[in-house]
Design a protein around this motif. Structure first.
Motif, short mmCIF file in Angstrom:
data_model
loop_
_atom_site.label_atom_id
_atom_site.label_comp_id
_atom_site.label_asym_id
_atom_site.label_seq_id
_atom_site.Cartn_x
_atom_site.Cartn_y
_atom_site.Cartn_z
N SER A 36 42.18 41.43 28.51
CA SER A 36 43.09 42.57 28.26
C SER A 36 42.83 43.73 28.93
N ARG A 37 41.56 44.02 29.19
CA ARG A 37 40.91 45.29 29.73
C ARG A 37 41.28 44.97 31.32
N VAL A 38 41.11 43.64 31.71
CA VAL A 38 41.24 43.66 33.34
C VAL A 38 42.73 43.65 33.70
N ASP A 39 43.59 43.23 32.82
CA ASP A 39 45.12 43.55 33.06
C ASP A 39 45.43 45.01 33.46
N LYS A 40 44.62 45.88 32.49
CA LYS A 40 44.84 47.25 32.43
C LYS A 40 44.17 48.07 33.57
N ASN A 41 42.74 47.54 34.01
CA ASN A 41 42.04 48.46 34.85
C ASN A 41 41.54 47.81 36.10
N ALA A 42 42.18 46.32 36.35
CA ALA A 42 41.62 45.89 37.74
C ALA A 42 42.04 46.43 38.76
N PRO A 43 41.44 47.00 39.67
CA PRO A 43 41.64 47.83 40.94
C PRO A 43 42.88 47.03 41.61
N THR A 44 42.77 45.64 41.82
CA THR A 44 43.53 44.72 42.64
C THR A 44 45.19 44.69 41.83
N LEU A 45 44.98 44.84 40.58
CA LEU A 45 46.31 44.92 40.10
C LEU A 45 47.04 46.17 40.04
N LEU A 46 46.29 47.08 39.80
CA LEU A 46 46.80 48.35 39.99
C LEU A 46 47.59 48.70 41.35
N THR A 47 46.74 48.05 42.41
CA THR A 47 47.27 47.99 43.88
C THR A 47 48.63 47.51 43.95
N ASP A 48 48.44 46.32 43.44
CA ASP A 48 49.89 45.24 43.53
C ASP A 48 50.88 45.83 42.72
N SER A 49 50.79 46.70 41.75
CA SER A 49 51.80 47.12 40.86
C SER A 49 52.44 48.42 41.90
N GLN A 148 52.21 38.59 39.70
CA GLN A 148 51.72 37.69 38.61
C GLN A 148 50.77 36.46 39.24
N ARG A 149 50.92 36.21 40.45
CA ARG A 149 49.97 35.29 40.81
C ARG A 149 48.52 35.88 41.21
N SER A 150 48.56 37.18 41.55
CA SER A 150 47.03 38.09 41.71
C SER A 150 46.53 38.08 40.27
N ARG A 151 47.24 38.21 39.22
CA ARG A 151 46.94 38.23 37.85
C ARG A 151 46.42 36.89 37.47
N TYR A 152 47.10 36.08 37.86
CA TYR A 152 46.72 34.82 37.26
C TYR A 152 45.43 34.27 38.15
N GLN A 153 45.29 34.73 39.39
CA GLN A 153 44.25 34.21 40.02
C GLN A 153 42.97 34.96 39.28
N LEU A 229 27.87 43.08 35.98
CA LEU A 229 28.39 44.17 36.71
C LEU A 229 29.65 43.73 37.45
N GLN A 230 29.73 42.43 37.82
CA GLN A 230 31.14 42.23 38.29
C GLN A 230 32.35 42.35 37.40
N LEU A 231 32.00 41.83 36.12
CA LEU A 231 33.10 42.16 35.23
C LEU A 231 33.34 43.46 34.73
N GLY A 232 32.33 44.42 34.63
CA GLY A 232 32.38 45.66 34.53
C GLY A 232 33.30 46.41 35.57
N ASN A 233 33.06 46.02 36.70
CA ASN A 233 33.81 46.81 37.75
C ASN A 233 35.52 46.40 37.86
N ILE A 234 35.83 45.24 37.19
CA ILE A 234 37.33 45.11 37.12
C ILE A 234 37.91 45.13 35.93
N SER A 235 36.92 45.50 34.71
CA SER A 235 37.53 45.56 33.47
C SER A 235 37.37 47.18 33.09
N GLY A 236 36.55 47.86 33.48
CA GLY A 236 36.45 49.15 33.06
C GLY A 236 35.41 49.42 32.03
N ILE A 237 34.77 48.23 31.56
CA ILE A 237 33.84 48.37 30.43
C ILE A 237 32.46 48.57 31.00
N ASP A 238 31.58 49.29 30.15
CA ASP A 238 30.28 49.76 30.73
C ASP A 238 29.39 48.34 30.60
#
Length: 462
Positions: A36-49, A148-153, A229-238
């Motif tokens: 859920s946090r990745v859907d809202k904060n992932a830089p890739t998804l923000l760019t695609d939106s 949606q494909r980027s989100r799925y990947q 660190l990888q998960l924190g970068n795309i989810s926005g969680i510490d």
């Protein structure tokens, strides 16, 4: 006094409870929350939106292509009025000079002014406007399906990283137990060596094994932090707060009948939807090519006024050229068609048909790859389930072997080499069990991701 003591005791207990709570680590983060946090904060998804917003803006722009042109022009000019007979092409750079042809050249200066309101509108083009709008809408759909494909990947990547955290945490727990066993063996050896029952070299070997176990723990902990660190970068969680929920993994392992619940949904798979929309977009472009070279019906109108310092071929004072002396209007309907557009349409349509064939083949290729991935996931899941059922036997046997070797060593009936061998067998059995659990859960989610059924698996974790 008794009440005071009672309150002091209660306060002390409260303080101890608060301190104990503060010493506890962060609460585990569930996989569903991470996604859920990745859907809202992932830089890739923000760019695609943002890319979707661009396509929608372009579609709005295309829908307004039908708007007519209404141009207002005014000019005031000073120059000569000296014509001669004969036709010519203007080339867009020959100025207009209206008057009769004189017998003699006249280079007197004249002042003229001209105001024009010109209206032109491509009122009808036999479906070209509608085809343009359909192509623009199809491009929006392609971009949305790309999102949606980027989100799925990305969803698959996050699930894989989260499962890696669970695996590494199991490895860290196993390594901690291994360190404790090495420390226990070292203490036993030190006691036996002091009493002369064991040689001093056994102590050195035990120290080396303990150091090796600690180095392994340090390396595993580094890998664990890297995944955090990888998960924190795309989810926005510490990243320090990303602690996997190992209970959910244990719950999945106990669900033996769960694989039967995963029915692949390939019809609505994000990858299939994307390539299907690309094919549909190409088909719409074919229709646009067929219609954009159709005849065009034009509606045109103009109103203009002119003033000049020339009257009856007499060059008056320049100031008399201001203002409009003559006013006119013109309204007309026309049709325009370029015969050579027949050939242009044929060539462009042929090119677009090749692009459509390519898009169709890519869709078929993706369907084939998806079917292969589903079959591979089924085979891997079946193998992982069998491995998980067998691995406890290895673990139990290795645990019994280690306890026996440790008892024999303490009794002086075996040496440190055999004890370390038994310890390594137990360690490998524990890591094999952790790997088997990881392989099973990973295969389970791989089937869910491939079959577009991640939600059904996540719901079982509640």
């Amino acid at each position: 006094m008794q009440y005071f003591k009672r309150y002091c005791c209660l306060g002390l207990l409260l303080l101890i409870a608060v301190c104990a709570h503060a010493q506890q680590g962060p609460a585990p983060v569930s996989l569903k929350e991470i996604l859920s946090r990745v859907d809202k904060n992932a830089p890739t998804l923000l760019t695609d939106s943002v890319a979707i917003a661009i396509k929608k803006a372009q579609a709005t722009e295309t829908r307004n292509n039908w708007l007519p042109n209404l141009k207002l022009n005014y000019q005031a000019d000073v120059g000569t009025n000296n014509n001669t007979a004969g036709p010519y092409f203007g080339f867009g750079i020959v100025p207009s000079n209206t008057s009769g042809v004189r017998a003699q050249s006249n280079t007197s200066t004249a002042l003229v002014n001209l105001g024009i309101a010109a209206f032109d509108w491509e009122a009808y083009n036999f479906g070209a406007y509608a085809a343009q709008n359909k192509v623009a809408g199809a491009e929006v759909t392609v971009e949305e399906n790309q999102f949606q494909r980027s989100r799925y990947q990305l969803q698959g990547y996050v699930i894989g990283a989260y499962l890696q955290l669970i695996r590494l945490q199991d490895y860290l727990t196993i390594q901690s137990r291994n360190i404790e066993r090495d420390q226990q063996i070292r203490r036993s050896i030190q006691s036996l060596a002091k009493s002369g029952l064991r040689p001093g070299v056994d102590t050195s070997i035990a120290e080396a094994e303990l150091s090796k176990a600690r180095l392994t723990y340090i390396e595993l902990n580094n890998q664990y932090k890297q995944v955090q660190l990888q998960l924190g970068n795309i989810s926005g969680i510490d990243y320090r707060n990303i602690i996997p929920d190992t209970l959910s993994a244990a719950k999945l392992v106990t669900q033996a009948t769960m694989p039967a619940l995963i029915t692949p949904d390939t019809a609505n798979h994000p990858a299939i939807n994307y390539y299907r929309s690309v094919l549909q977009s190409s088909l719409q472009k074919e229709e646009l090519v067929k219609k954009q070279y159709n005849p065009k019906i034009l509606l045109e109108a103009a109103a203009w006024g002119r003033g000049s310092s020339i009257s009856n071929d007499h060059f008056n004072n320049l100031s008399s050229g201001w203002g409009f002396d003559r006013n006119n209007y013109l309204v007309g309907v026309g049709i325009s068609y370029n015969l050579f557009d027949l050939r242009r349409k044929q060539l462009k349509l042929s090119t677009q048909k090749v692009a459509t064939d390519y898009a169709s083949r890519k869709l078929d290729e993706q369907k084939s790859l998806l079917a292969l991935s589903i079959n591979q996931a089924d085979a891997e899941l079946s193998t992982a389930r069998l491995r998980l059922q067998e691995i406890p036997n290895q673990l139990q046997a290795a645990n019994r072997g280690y306890r026996q070797k440790l008892s024999l060593y303490r009794s002086g009936l075996t040496d440190i080499i055999e004890l370390n061998a038994a310890l390594n067998i137990l360690y490998r059995a524990e890591t094999d069990y952790a790997q088997a659990k990881y392989a099973y859960i990973s295969a389970l989610f791989q089937k869910a991701v491939t079959g577009n059924q991640v939600g059904s698996v996540l719901n079982l974790l509640n």
